[in-house]
Design an enzyme around this catalytic site. Structure first.
Site, PDB file in Angstrom:
ATOM      1  N   GLY A  49       4.469   0.972  -1.671  1.00  0.00           N
ATOM      2  CA  GLY A  49       4.504   1.052  -3.127  1.00  0.00           C
ATOM      3  C   GLY A  49       3.241   1.655  -3.682  1.00  0.00           C
ATOM      4  CG  ASP A  95      -2.263   0.697   0.994  1.00  0.00           C
ATOM      5  OD1 ASP A  95      -2.231   1.877   0.585  1.00  0.00           O
ATOM      6  OD2 ASP A  95      -3.322   0.097   1.240  1.00  0.00           O
ATOM      7  CG  HIS A 100     -15.127  -0.095  -6.318  1.00  0.00           C
ATOM      8  ND1 HIS A 100     -16.207  -0.060  -5.466  1.00  0.00           N
ATOM      9  CD2 HIS A 100     -14.055   0.286  -5.572  1.00  0.00           C
ATOM     10  CE1 HIS A 100     -15.803   0.321  -4.276  1.00  0.00           C
ATOM     11  NE2 HIS A 100     -14.513   0.534  -4.302  1.00  0.00           N
TER      12      HIS A 100
HETATM   13  C1  LIG Z   1     -11.035   1.338  -0.994  1.00  0.00           C
HETATM   14  S1  LIG Z   1      -9.594   0.906  -0.063  1.00  0.00           S
HETATM   15  C2  LIG Z   1      -9.751  -0.867  -0.020  1.00  0.00           C
HETATM   16  C3  LIG Z   1      -9.104  -1.451   1.194  1.00  0.00           C
HETATM   17  C4  LIG Z   1      -9.191  -2.960   1.380  1.00  0.00           C
HETATM   18  N1  LIG Z   1      -8.615  -3.706   0.281  1.00  0.00           N
HETATM   19  C5  LIG Z   1     -10.595  -3.418   1.647  1.00  0.00           C
HETATM   20  O1  LIG Z   1     -11.085  -4.295   0.936  1.00  0.00           O
HETATM   21  O2  LIG Z   1     -11.221  -2.907   2.582  1.00  0.00           O
HETATM   22  C6  LIG Z   1      -8.310   1.199  -1.259  1.00  0.00           C
HETATM   23  C7  LIG Z   1      -6.900   0.883  -0.745  1.00  0.00           C
HETATM   24  O3  LIG Z   1      -5.982   1.045  -1.834  1.00  0.00           O
HETATM   25  C8  LIG Z   1      -4.887   1.836  -1.399  1.00  0.00           C
HETATM   26  N2  LIG Z   1      -4.373   2.568  -2.569  1.00  0.00           N
HETATM   27  C9  LIG Z   1      -4.984   3.570  -3.257  1.00  0.00           C
HETATM   28  N3  LIG Z   1      -4.222   3.961  -4.293  1.00  0.00           N
HETATM   29  C10 LIG Z   1      -3.102   3.200  -4.246  1.00  0.00           C
HETATM   30  C11 LIG Z   1      -1.942   3.118  -5.056  1.00  0.00           C
HETATM   31  N4  LIG Z   1      -1.792   3.909  -6.121  1.00  0.00           N
HETATM   32  N5  LIG Z   1      -1.001   2.205  -4.745  1.00  0.00           N
HETATM   33  C12 LIG Z   1      -1.143   1.384  -3.658  1.00  0.00           C
HETATM   34  N6  LIG Z   1      -2.232   1.407  -2.857  1.00  0.00           N
HETATM   35  C13 LIG Z   1      -3.195   2.308  -3.154  1.00  0.00           C
HETATM   36  C14 LIG Z   1      -5.477   2.751  -0.343  1.00  0.00           C
HETATM   37  O4  LIG Z   1      -4.469   3.276   0.516  1.00  0.00           O
HETATM   38  C15 LIG Z   1      -6.430   1.793   0.368  1.00  0.00           C
HETATM   39  O5  LIG Z   1      -5.769   1.047   1.341  1.00  0.00           O
END
Ligand SMILES: C[S@@+](CC[C@H](N)C(=O)[O-])C[C@H]1O[C@@H](n2cnc3c(N)ncnc32)[C@H](O)[C@@H]1O
Length: 298
Positions: free
Chosen positions: A187, A161, A207
């Site tokens: 990352g 993350d 999504h």
């Molecule tokens: C909507 S949350 C989903 C969290 C988890 N997977 C769940 O099912 O509850 C999106 C996650 O993606 C991470 N994220 C967003 N953009 C990202 C990126 N470019 N690279 C890595 N992680 C990212 C956010 O920090 C967050 O933890």
């Protein structure tokens, strides 16, 4: 606890107390015995903030952030454009949240509240005995890695993350004593390679993004897996007939209001994209009433 005690504890007006408590009975959150009320077993499991299975942070996040967005739904439907800070030219709310550790913690906890039932179901239903390692791409606080590791002691995992998430992830994982089996890797899933592991997971990730970005992420997952490795995608998948899963359709409207091009999708859509990315086998399995996973095998 009787109605008078609850009224005093929550500081409720006498006029509201009975309708409020009986509405919670009708919703299946409380049981009533005469004047006495108690939690149903589901409320006890999910809504007791002293328990690690508490999901209330998710509802608080929705209350504070997402319900007000529906006030702009009409404009969103007419323009197809986000109606939040992006539209008004203000600072992006996601950037502002990642710059504020307190707000970020509330958001990441809310994600745990959202994903806990799916994470528990995936930990039990997926054939983990065939694999040794996994990586959760965008795990937030680490709900899924923790549930998978608790139920499958032979596995080790990575949470991949953004750097701002590291400390909150490490703290959550350590609270379950799993720090030796689950590690955080910093990352960006668009600009860095994804971690190599036998199984990759993307929960509530695709999504958020437009179709081209979804396909990029699926292709990157395919590249990072060994032959025979698997990708698990879980979401509030819309049913293929687009008639039943109101949660998936409402989530997609939230993506319309909150993101530049994000949308929710059906299991058939996701299987098609996975095959386009190179996965040789795909299947859809229901997890909870409103959430499903799509599994792609390389
Ligand atoms: C909507 S949350 C989903 C969290 C988890 N997977 C769940 O099912 O509850 C999106 C996650 O993606 C991470 N994220 C967003 N953009 C990202 C990126 N470019 N690279 C890595 N992680 C990212 C956010 O920090 C967050 O933890």
């Amino acid at each position: 606890m009787d109605a008078n005690q609850i009224q005093l504890r929550l500081k409720l007006h006498p006029r509201s107390v009975h309708d409020f408590l009986d509405a919670l009975v009708a919703l299946g959150m409380l049981e009533r015995n005469g004047q006495s009320y108690s939690n149903t077993s589901e409320a006890d499991f999910y809504l007791d903030s002293a328990k690690p299975t508490y999901r209330g942070d998710y509802f608080q996040f929705w209350d504070a952030r997402e319900y007000p967005q529906f006030g702009s739904l009409g404009e969103g439907l007419r323009t197809g454009q986000p109606r939040n800070e992006i539209r008004r030219g203000d600072e992006d709310w996601v950037d502002a949240m990642y710059a504020n550790p307190q707000r970020l913690r509330i958001f990441l906890r809310g994600m745990t509240g959202h994903s806990l039932p799916s994470a528990m179901a995936i930990a039990r239903k997926f054939p983990w005995s065939k694999y040794k390692t996994f990586a959760d791409i965008g795990p937030a606080e680490g709900c899924l890695p923790v549930q998978v590791a608790l139920a499958n002691p032979h596995l080790t995992g990575i949470g991949f993350d953004l750097p701002e998430v590291a400390a909150i992830f490490d703290e959550y994982v350590a609270s379950f004593g799993l720090q030796d089996r689950i590690r955080f890797r910093r990352g960006n899933f668009f600009t860095d390679p994804l971690p190599n592991a036998d199984v990759l997971v993307m929960g509530m990730i695709l999504h958020d993004w437009n179709l081209e970005q979804k396909l990029t992420l699926l292709k990157k997952a395919h590249d990072a897996l060994p032959a025979g490795g698997a990708l698990i995608v879980y979401e509030n998948l819309i049913d293929d007939g687009r008639r039943k899963n109101i949660a998936g359709l409402l989530m997609s409207l939230i993506m319309l209001l909150e993101t530049q091009g994000g949308f929710d999708y059906t299991g058939a859509d996701c299987c098609g994209w996975m095959r386009e990315a190179g996965f040789r086998e795909t299947r859809v399995e229901q997890l909870t009433g409103i959430e499903s996973m799509v599994v792609g095998v390389k």
